[in-house]
Design an enzyme around this catalytic site. Structure first.
Site, PDB file in Angstrom:
ATOM      1  N   ARG A 143      33.565  -1.993  26.113  1.00  0.00           N
ATOM      2  CA  ARG A 143      32.294  -1.290  25.992  1.00  0.00           C
ATOM      3  C   ARG A 143      31.502  -1.508  27.273  1.00  0.00           C
ATOM      4  NH1 ARG A 143      26.921  -3.388  23.040  1.00  0.00           N
ATOM      5  NH2 ARG A 143      25.666  -1.495  23.146  1.00  0.00           N
ATOM      6  N   ALA A 150      19.481  -5.520  16.908  1.00  0.00           N
ATOM      7  CA  ALA A 150      18.697  -6.117  17.993  1.00  0.00           C
ATOM      8  C   ALA A 150      18.321  -5.055  19.018  1.00  0.00           C
ATOM      9  CB  ALA A 150      19.490  -7.249  18.642  1.00  0.00           C
ATOM     10  N   GLY A 151      19.246  -4.131  19.257  1.00  0.00           N
ATOM     11  CA  GLY A 151      18.936  -2.897  19.957  1.00  0.00           C
ATOM     12  C   GLY A 151      18.790  -1.818  18.902  1.00  0.00           C
ATOM     13  N   HIS A 178      23.905   3.699  22.639  1.00  0.00           N
ATOM     14  CA  HIS A 178      24.553   3.464  21.340  1.00  0.00           C
ATOM     15  C   HIS A 178      25.530   4.586  20.989  1.00  0.00           C
ATOM     16  CE1 HIS A 178      20.862   0.843  20.266  1.00  0.00           C
ATOM     17  NE2 HIS A 178      21.888   0.047  20.564  1.00  0.00           N
ATOM     18  N   ILE A 196      20.440  -4.445  11.010  1.00  0.00           N
ATOM     19  CA  ILE A 196      19.275  -4.269  10.143  1.00  0.00           C
ATOM     20  C   ILE A 196      19.485  -3.087   9.214  1.00  0.00           C
ATOM     21  CG2 ILE A 196      16.803  -3.804  10.077  1.00  0.00           C
ATOM     22  CD1 ILE A 196      16.602  -5.115  12.861  1.00  0.00           C
ATOM     23  N   ARG A 198      12.785  -5.854  23.147  1.00  0.00           N
ATOM     24  CA  ARG A 198      12.485  -4.749  24.060  1.00  0.00           C
ATOM     25  C   ARG A 198      11.351  -3.892  23.501  1.00  0.00           C
ATOM     26  NH1 ARG A 198      18.370  -2.372  24.606  1.00  0.00           N
ATOM     27  NH2 ARG A 198      18.938  -4.046  23.153  1.00  0.00           N
ATOM     28  N   GLU A 204      22.159  -1.786   8.026  1.00  0.00           N
ATOM     29  CA  GLU A 204      23.162  -2.013   6.986  1.00  0.00           C
ATOM     30  C   GLU A 204      22.738  -3.082   5.980  1.00  0.00           C
ATOM     31  OE1 GLU A 204      26.960  -2.845   8.813  1.00  0.00           O
ATOM     32  OE2 GLU A 204      26.619  -1.288  10.330  1.00  0.00           O
ATOM     33  N   GLU A 248      32.046   0.166  16.570  1.00  0.00           N
ATOM     34  CA  GLU A 248      32.189   0.539  17.973  1.00  0.00           C
ATOM     35  C   GLU A 248      33.562   0.169  18.518  1.00  0.00           C
ATOM     36  OE1 GLU A 248      27.586  -0.177  19.453  1.00  0.00           O
ATOM     37  OE2 GLU A 248      28.864  -1.900  19.001  1.00  0.00           O
ATOM     38  N   LEU A 291      20.056   0.497  13.828  1.00  0.00           N
ATOM     39  CA  LEU A 291      18.952  -0.471  13.775  1.00  0.00           C
ATOM     40  C   LEU A 291      19.517  -1.886  13.821  1.00  0.00           C
ATOM     41  CD1 LEU A 291      16.915   1.237  10.889  1.00  0.00           C
ATOM     42  CD2 LEU A 291      16.731   1.618  13.365  1.00  0.00           C
ATOM     43  N   ASN A 316      34.019  -6.480  23.631  1.00  0.00           N
ATOM     44  CA  ASN A 316      32.632  -6.008  23.606  1.00  0.00           C
ATOM     45  C   ASN A 316      31.765  -7.220  23.909  1.00  0.00           C
ATOM     46  OD1 ASN A 316      30.094  -5.005  23.031  1.00  0.00           O
ATOM     47  ND2 ASN A 316      30.675  -4.022  21.118  1.00  0.00           N
ATOM     48  N   LYS A 363      32.571 -10.055  21.286  1.00  0.00           N
ATOM     49  CA  LYS A 363      33.318  -9.570  20.134  1.00  0.00           C
ATOM     50  C   LYS A 363      34.667  -9.062  20.624  1.00  0.00           C
ATOM     51  CE  LYS A 363      29.955  -6.852  18.655  1.00  0.00           C
ATOM     52  NZ  LYS A 363      29.217  -5.868  17.802  1.00  0.00           N
TER      53      LYS A 363
END
Length: 398
Positions: free
Chosen positions: A93, A211-212, A181, A329, A241, A331, A379, A209, A8, A15
């Site tokens: 991904r 960075a994206g 997502h 964010i 963004r 979590e 993911e 929630l 990813n 990752k």
């Protein structure tokens, strides 16, 4: 024993995971890690299946200046870790699948060409998603690779959720609302079926929630509406963004400010969102620790937009049984969850402050008409499942 590799890749991080394929095609996590800070403070780390740190190396920026350089080092390290054995397949991904890809697909030259054509629709992600595919094809020829798409989970949307109010010809060309997502939301649907089966069958808004950032309306575990559209710019504000923006603003930037496409792309993707609002940081942790007025505004705006979008998605589903917070964010920020839940009290959501502070799975109070949960996303696990299923489908019959 056969192993799957999951990759990813982002703009400054990779990752990765290695899964052992057990009898019955069960997947057992063998190794997870990341190569982050690429080009600035490169750091390779990995943990084994018991959570023990097995690799922790720092590099200078010059040693690992690019994602390609990181992949070269990572590939050597992973092959050594596997005792020289190649993985049986590699899953990736890929953020944008466009109109052609509604399911994971084996990668070939034609697939790569179609995915490259989508780079303008996901300039922060698509190039970095495709780079590892090319490098692994060169270094591990013959190893199957599978592209798994963030847009695929949303492909069953009804027409009214899938279209813009634009001429039909543009829709046929692929100008439509895709949603993103999807791998994260697919995992949330899978996990809810295990931990809250009754809720999983109901009407849920999942909020990814990080960075994206986006939100997805799910009915019986299927996406019916999402805040993101043609690109990953739409909907909620994000780290850098914009989120939802009147298209007239873009016309103004062109006509009155004289900005070209490259400058507008940079503004909308890299200089806006929480960073643009706050003038302080794109990182929620920095904003929550700051007393600067801009930081306060950025958090207030983020909460306002989350609550507004949840209300809209609830209306699209004609009701709401639960919300799920996930990603970095969602979590980890108890303060943000508390503010969102407080603003949703009118829908029948009663928060449990102690459970929220502990980051329990259920953070709503007993008897709350609308449930609220914190569910860590995964993911990479979904990519591994799709990769193995695709690999099995590729095998010759008999």
């Amino acid at each position: 024993m056969d192993h799957l590799l999951v990759v990813n890749a982002g703009s400054s991080s990779i990752k990765f995971r290695i899964y052992a394929v057990l009898p019955g095609d069960r997947l057992d996590l063998d190794l997870k890690g990341a190569f982050d800070g690429i080009g600035a403070h490169p750091h390779l780390f990995a943990d084994d299946d018991h959570g023990r740190r097995v690799e922790d190396d720092a590099f200078t920026a010059g040693q690992v200046p690019t994602v390609a350089a990181a992949l070269d080092r990572l590939d050597d390290w992973l092959l050594e870790r596997l005792g020289g054995e190649r993985p049986v397949a590699v899953g990736h991904r890929v953020v944008h699948g466009g109109p052609d890809f509604a399911n994971p697909v084996p990668v070939d030259d034609a697939v790569i060409a179609k995915l490259e054509a989508l780079v303008p629709l996901a300039p922060l992600h698509q190039p970095n998603n495709l780079l590892p595919i090319r490098i692994i094809r060169d270094r591990l020829p013959g190893v199957p690779q599978v592209a798994c798409f963030d847009t695929a989970f949303h492909r069953g949307h009804p027409d009214v959720a899938d279209r813009f109010a634009l001429p039909e010809a543009l829709y046929r060309e692929g100008v439509r609302r895709y949603g993103f997502h999807g791998l994260s939301y697919e995992f949330i649907a899978h996990r809810l079926a295990e931990i809250a089966p009754d809720l999983a069958k109901g009407r849920v808004v999942a909020c990814h929630l990080g960075a994206g950032a986006s939100a997805c309306a799910m009915v019986d575990g299927r996406s019916v509406e999402s805040t993101m559209g043609f690109t990953a710019l739409d909907g909620l504000p994000m780290a850098t963004r914009t989120g939802q923006l009147d298209p007239g603003v873009v016309l103004y930037l062109v006509q009155a400010k004289g900005l070209g496409a490259a400058a507008i792309e940079r503004l909308l993707y890299r200089e806006s969102g929480l960073l643009g609002l706050s003038g302080v940081s794109a990182d929620m942790r920095d904003l929550e620790a700051s007393r600067e007025p801009g930081a306060v505004l950025a958090i207030d705006y983020f909460v306002h937009r989350i609550v507004r979008e949840i209300g809209a998605l609830a209306a699209a589903m004609q009701g709401l049984d639960g919300i799920v917070f996930t990603a970095g964010i969602g979590e980890n920020s108890a303060a943000l969850r508390a503010r969102v839940m407080e603003r949703l009290a009118w829908l029948g959501l009663v928060a449990d402050p102690a459970a929220n502070a502990r980051r329990d799975t259920v953070v709503s109070a007993a008897g709350s008409r609308v449930q609220a949960l914190v569910v860590p996303t995964d993911e990479e696990f979904m990519i591994a499942r799709h990769t193995l299923a695709t690999l099995r489908a590729m095998a010759p019959a008999g």
